[in-house]
Design a protein around this motif. Sequence first.
Motif, PDB file in Angstrom:
ATOM      1  N   THR A   1       0.840  -1.193   0.000  1.00  0.00           N
ATOM      2  CA  THR A   1       0.000   0.000   0.000  1.00  0.00           C
ATOM      3  C   THR A   1       0.875   1.242   0.000  1.00  0.00           C
ATOM      4  N   GLN A   2       0.292   2.327  -0.465  1.00  0.00           N
ATOM      5  CA  GLN A   2       0.971   3.616  -0.428  1.00  0.00           C
ATOM      6  C   GLN A   2      -0.041   4.684  -0.024  1.00  0.00           C
ATOM      7  N   VAL A   3       0.369   5.500   0.943  1.00  0.00           N
ATOM      8  CA  VAL A   3      -0.451   6.619   1.386  1.00  0.00           C
ATOM      9  C   VAL A   3       0.364   7.884   1.193  1.00  0.00           C
ATOM     10  N   GLU A   4      -0.262   8.887   0.607  1.00  0.00           N
ATOM     11  CA  GLU A   4       0.401  10.178   0.416  1.00  0.00           C
ATOM     12  C   GLU A   4      -0.374  11.224   1.201  1.00  0.00           C
ATOM     13  N   LEU A   5       0.360  11.994   1.994  1.00  0.00           N
ATOM     14  CA  LEU A   5      -0.238  13.024   2.836  1.00  0.00           C
ATOM     15  C   LEU A   5       0.462  14.334   2.539  1.00  0.00           C
ATOM     16  N   ARG A   6      -0.313  15.359   2.256  1.00  0.00           N
ATOM     17  CA  ARG A   6       0.238  16.688   2.022  1.00  0.00           C
ATOM     18  C   ARG A   6      -0.275  17.629   3.098  1.00  0.00           C
ATOM     19  N   VAL A   7       0.661  18.371   3.696  1.00  0.00           N
ATOM     20  CA  VAL A   7       0.333  19.336   4.739  1.00  0.00           C
ATOM     21  C   VAL A   7       0.707  20.714   4.220  1.00  0.00           C
ATOM     22  N   GLY A   8      -0.288  21.573   4.010  1.00  0.00           N
ATOM     23  CA  GLY A   8      -0.048  22.917   3.500  1.00  0.00           C
ATOM     24  C   GLY A   8       0.359  23.866   4.614  1.00  0.00           C
ATOM     25  N   CYS A   9       1.242  24.794   4.277  1.00  0.00           N
ATOM     26  CA  CYS A   9       1.712  25.798   5.239  1.00  0.00           C
ATOM     27  C   CYS A   9       1.601  27.179   4.602  1.00  0.00           C
ATOM     28  N   ARG A  10       1.481  28.194   5.463  1.00  0.00           N
ATOM     29  CA  ARG A  10       1.242  29.538   4.941  1.00  0.00           C
ATOM     30  C   ARG A  10       2.486  30.224   4.384  1.00  0.00           C
ATOM     31  N   ASP A  11       3.688  29.816   4.834  1.00  0.00           N
ATOM     32  CA  ASP A  11       4.909  30.459   4.336  1.00  0.00           C
ATOM     33  C   ASP A  11       6.115  29.537   4.520  1.00  0.00           C
ATOM     34  N   ASP A  12       7.263  29.966   3.983  1.00  0.00           N
ATOM     35  CA  ASP A  12       8.483  29.155   4.035  1.00  0.00           C
ATOM     36  C   ASP A  12       8.959  28.887   5.454  1.00  0.00           C
ATOM     37  N   LEU A  13       8.832  29.870   6.318  1.00  0.00           N
ATOM     38  CA  LEU A  13       9.266  29.693   7.704  1.00  0.00           C
ATOM     39  C   LEU A  13       8.466  28.581   8.384  1.00  0.00           C
ATOM     40  N   THR A  14       7.173  28.556   8.142  1.00  0.00           N
ATOM     41  CA  THR A  14       6.330  27.518   8.722  1.00  0.00           C
ATOM     42  C   THR A  14       6.689  26.153   8.154  1.00  0.00           C
ATOM     43  N   VAL A  15       6.926  26.076   6.853  1.00  0.00           N
ATOM     44  CA  VAL A  15       7.321  24.817   6.219  1.00  0.00           C
ATOM     45  C   VAL A  15       8.612  24.294   6.847  1.00  0.00           C
ATOM     46  N   LYS A  16       9.617  25.162   6.955  1.00  0.00           N
ATOM     47  CA  LYS A  16      10.909  24.741   7.518  1.00  0.00           C
ATOM     48  C   LYS A  16      10.774  24.336   8.975  1.00  0.00           C
ATOM     49  N   SER A  17       9.991  25.059   9.734  1.00  0.00           N
ATOM     50  CA  SER A  17       9.796  24.732  11.143  1.00  0.00           C
ATOM     51  C   SER A  17       9.077  23.391  11.301  1.00  0.00           C
ATOM     52  N   LEU A  18       8.036  23.179  10.525  1.00  0.00           N
ATOM     53  CA  LEU A  18       7.304  21.920  10.586  1.00  0.00           C
ATOM     54  C   LEU A  18       8.207  20.756  10.187  1.00  0.00           C
ATOM     55  N   ALA A  19       8.975  20.947   9.134  1.00  0.00           N
ATOM     56  CA  ALA A  19       9.889  19.893   8.680  1.00  0.00           C
ATOM     57  C   ALA A  19      10.904  19.546   9.767  1.00  0.00           C
ATOM     58  N   SER A  20      11.434  20.557  10.442  1.00  0.00           N
ATOM     59  CA  SER A  20      12.436  20.286  11.477  1.00  0.00           C
ATOM     60  C   SER A  20      11.826  19.597  12.691  1.00  0.00           C
ATOM     61  N   VAL A  21      10.573  19.908  13.003  1.00  0.00           N
ATOM     62  CA  VAL A  21       9.908  19.279  14.141  1.00  0.00           C
ATOM     63  C   VAL A  21       9.547  17.826  13.832  1.00  0.00           C
ATOM     64  N   LEU A  22       9.069  17.553  12.635  1.00  0.00           N
ATOM     65  CA  LEU A  22       8.621  16.202  12.303  1.00  0.00           C
ATOM     66  C   LEU A  22       9.745  15.263  11.901  1.00  0.00           C
ATOM     67  N   ALA A  23      10.832  15.784  11.385  1.00  0.00           N
ATOM     68  CA  ALA A  23      11.903  14.931  10.868  1.00  0.00           C
ATOM     69  C   ALA A  23      12.455  13.933  11.884  1.00  0.00           C
ATOM     70  N   PRO A  24      12.794  14.339  13.090  1.00  0.00           N
ATOM     71  CA  PRO A  24      13.385  13.356  14.014  1.00  0.00           C
ATOM     72  C   PRO A  24      12.460  12.191  14.353  1.00  0.00           C
ATOM     73  N   ASP A  25      11.151  12.422  14.417  1.00  0.00           N
ATOM     74  CA  ASP A  25      10.212  11.354  14.755  1.00  0.00           C
ATOM     75  C   ASP A  25       9.962  10.395  13.597  1.00  0.00           C
ATOM     76  N   ASN A  26      10.283  10.808  12.405  1.00  0.00           N
ATOM     77  CA  ASN A  26       9.919  10.012  11.247  1.00  0.00           C
ATOM     78  C   ASN A  26      11.126   9.433  10.532  1.00  0.00           C
ATOM     79  N   GLU A  27      12.105   9.009  11.303  1.00  0.00           N
ATOM     80  CA  GLU A  27      13.269   8.328  10.742  1.00  0.00           C
ATOM     81  C   GLU A  27      13.334   6.931  11.332  1.00  0.00           C
ATOM     82  N   GLY A  28      13.919   6.024  10.586  1.00  0.00           N
ATOM     83  CA  GLY A  28      14.045   4.662  11.075  1.00  0.00           C
ATOM     84  C   GLY A  28      12.732   3.901  11.068  1.00  0.00           C
TER      85      GLY A  28
END
Length: 84
Positions: A3-30
């Motif tokens: 199976t494959q699931v694709e999830l897109r999370v929209g953000c209002r600006d680049d700062l929000t995108v970068k912040s969200l990416a940095s917060v979620l990245a450590p939990d979603n490895e391995g």
Amino acid sequence: MKTQVELRVGCRDDLTVKSLASVLAPDNEGAPRGMKLVSAVEADGLKFTVDSDSASSSLSTALAVLRDATLFEEVWLLSQPKQG
């Protein structure tokens, strides 16, 4: 069954995108064996793709990412300066 699931999370600006990416990245490895989790920064948000041998694993992983993104949104909004 694969199976494959694709999830897109929209953000209002680049700062929000970068912040969200940095917060979620450590939990979603391995990811567990038989699962592949890929995140990608896009112009207006993040895209997560979950590939798994199990439909329930794909869905539960996507829901976990969505819950984490929702928690980020709540904290992010509370930390913003008050508007006029």
